[in-house]
Design a protein around this motif. Structure first.
Motif, mmCIF file in Angstrom:
data_model
loop_
_atom_site.group_PDB
_atom_site.id
_atom_site.type_symbol
_atom_site.label_atom_id
_atom_site.label_comp_id
_atom_site.label_asym_id
_atom_site.label_seq_id
_atom_site.Cartn_x
_atom_site.Cartn_y
_atom_site.Cartn_z
ATOM 1 N N ASP A 1 0.840 -1.193 0.000
ATOM 2 C CA ASP A 1 0.000 0.000 0.000
ATOM 3 C C ASP A 1 0.880 1.250 0.000
ATOM 4 N N LEU B 1 1.041 4.069 2.860
ATOM 5 C CA LEU B 1 1.802 3.895 4.100
ATOM 6 C C LEU B 1 3.177 4.554 4.029
ATOM 7 N N GLU C 1 0.279 -0.075 15.198
ATOM 8 C CA GLU C 1 -0.032 0.578 13.930
ATOM 9 C C GLU C 1 0.714 -0.101 12.784
ATOM 10 N N LEU C 2 0.069 -0.181 11.630
ATOM 11 C CA LEU C 2 0.694 -0.755 10.449
ATOM 12 C C LEU C 2 1.783 0.182 9.937
ATOM 13 N N ILE C 3 2.970 -0.377 9.685
ATOM 14 C CA ILE C 3 4.107 0.411 9.228
ATOM 15 C C ILE C 3 4.288 0.314 7.721
ATOM 16 N N GLU D 1 3.785 -2.626 4.086
ATOM 17 C CA GLU D 1 3.441 -3.917 3.518
ATOM 18 C C GLU D 1 4.555 -4.361 2.580
ATOM 19 N N ALA E 1 8.881 -2.009 3.141
ATOM 20 C CA ALA E 1 9.011 -3.119 4.090
ATOM 21 C C ALA E 1 10.318 -3.877 3.903
ATOM 22 N N ALA F 1 9.368 -3.651 15.679
ATOM 23 C CA ALA F 1 8.376 -3.984 14.665
ATOM 24 C C ALA F 1 8.242 -5.499 14.575
ATOM 25 N N ALA G 1 3.263 -8.138 6.147
ATOM 26 C CA ALA G 1 3.213 -6.731 6.556
ATOM 27 C C ALA G 1 3.880 -6.596 7.916
ATOM 28 N N PHE G 2 4.172 -5.364 8.314
ATOM 29 C CA PHE G 2 4.843 -5.108 9.588
ATOM 30 C C PHE G 2 4.067 -4.081 10.385
ATOM 31 N N GLN G 3 3.987 -4.301 11.703
ATOM 32 C CA GLN G 3 3.339 -3.356 12.595
ATOM 33 C C GLN G 3 4.268 -3.042 13.767
#
Length: 203
Positions: A40, A43, A71-73, A75, A120, A140, A152-154
């Protein structure tokens, strides 16, 4: 005028023809779908790419704005590939998708993030423990999903702007770089740990 498809044989042939007309194009579209995709892009405003503070790591990913825990960092984009066709030395950016994505990836079995991985793919590794001590370096966490982008990473804690984003690559990754003296000394110095006589770490 004779009536068509009145016999059982004719109806079976019609059903087969309709099935072929619908299933074959759909199957071909799936098999020959776009192999390259991106995470995405919305982001990207959360992060910036800059030289990593880890010696020899190249670029790293840094928080550009405050990022809250959970929170999403970013993808993981990439290209669908066959894992075994890559020499071992070139598998550093290959990601395995979860078992639930097996049929979505088929016939491929891995995701190559070297060129199309996006932000990412810039997240570097830091050890979870060093000489038995928790480091707190990782901020993360990677997680997988059954559909694209698969990885994905959060954030695992609040991140301040300018903080480098670090994670674990899991137990199966080849961490040969952790034996490089400059990398060892970097992490040991950050933790205030004397690694001259003992040096152990966990991902």
């Amino acid at each position: 005028m004779p009536r068509l498809f009145t016999t059982g044989k004719q109806r079976v042939l019609l059903a087969v023809a309709l099935t072929v007309a619908v299933v074959v194009p759909a199957t071909c579209a799936w098999l020959f779908r776009t192999r390259v995709f991106h995470g995405d892009p919305s982001l990207d405003a959360k992060t910036t790419v800059a030289p990593s503070r880890i010696p020899g790591a190249g670029n790293g990913l840094f928080a550009a704005v405050p990022i809250k825990k959970g929170e999403l960092i970013a993808e993981m984009g990439g290209k669908l590939v066959f894992h075994d066709r890559f020499p071992k030395a070139e598998r550093g950016y290959l990601f395995a998708a979860p078992p639930c994505a097996k049929w979505d990836l088929w016939p491929y079995d891995a995701l190559d993030g070297r060129v199309h991985g996006g932000r990412a793919s810039k997240i570097n590794f830091a050890p979870r423990t060093l000489n038995g001590r928790e480091t707190g370096f990782q901020n993360a966490r990677g997680f997988t999903m059954c559909r694209r982008p698969y990885v994905a990473f959060q954030a695992t804690r609040d991140l301040a702007p300018g903080e480098e984003i670090l994670t674990s690559y899991g137990p199966m990754y080849d961490y040969d770089f952790m034996d490089f003296p400059a990398v060892r000394d970097h992490f040991c110095h950050l933790l205030g740990e004397d690694c001259s006589t003992r040096y152990t770490w966990e991902p």
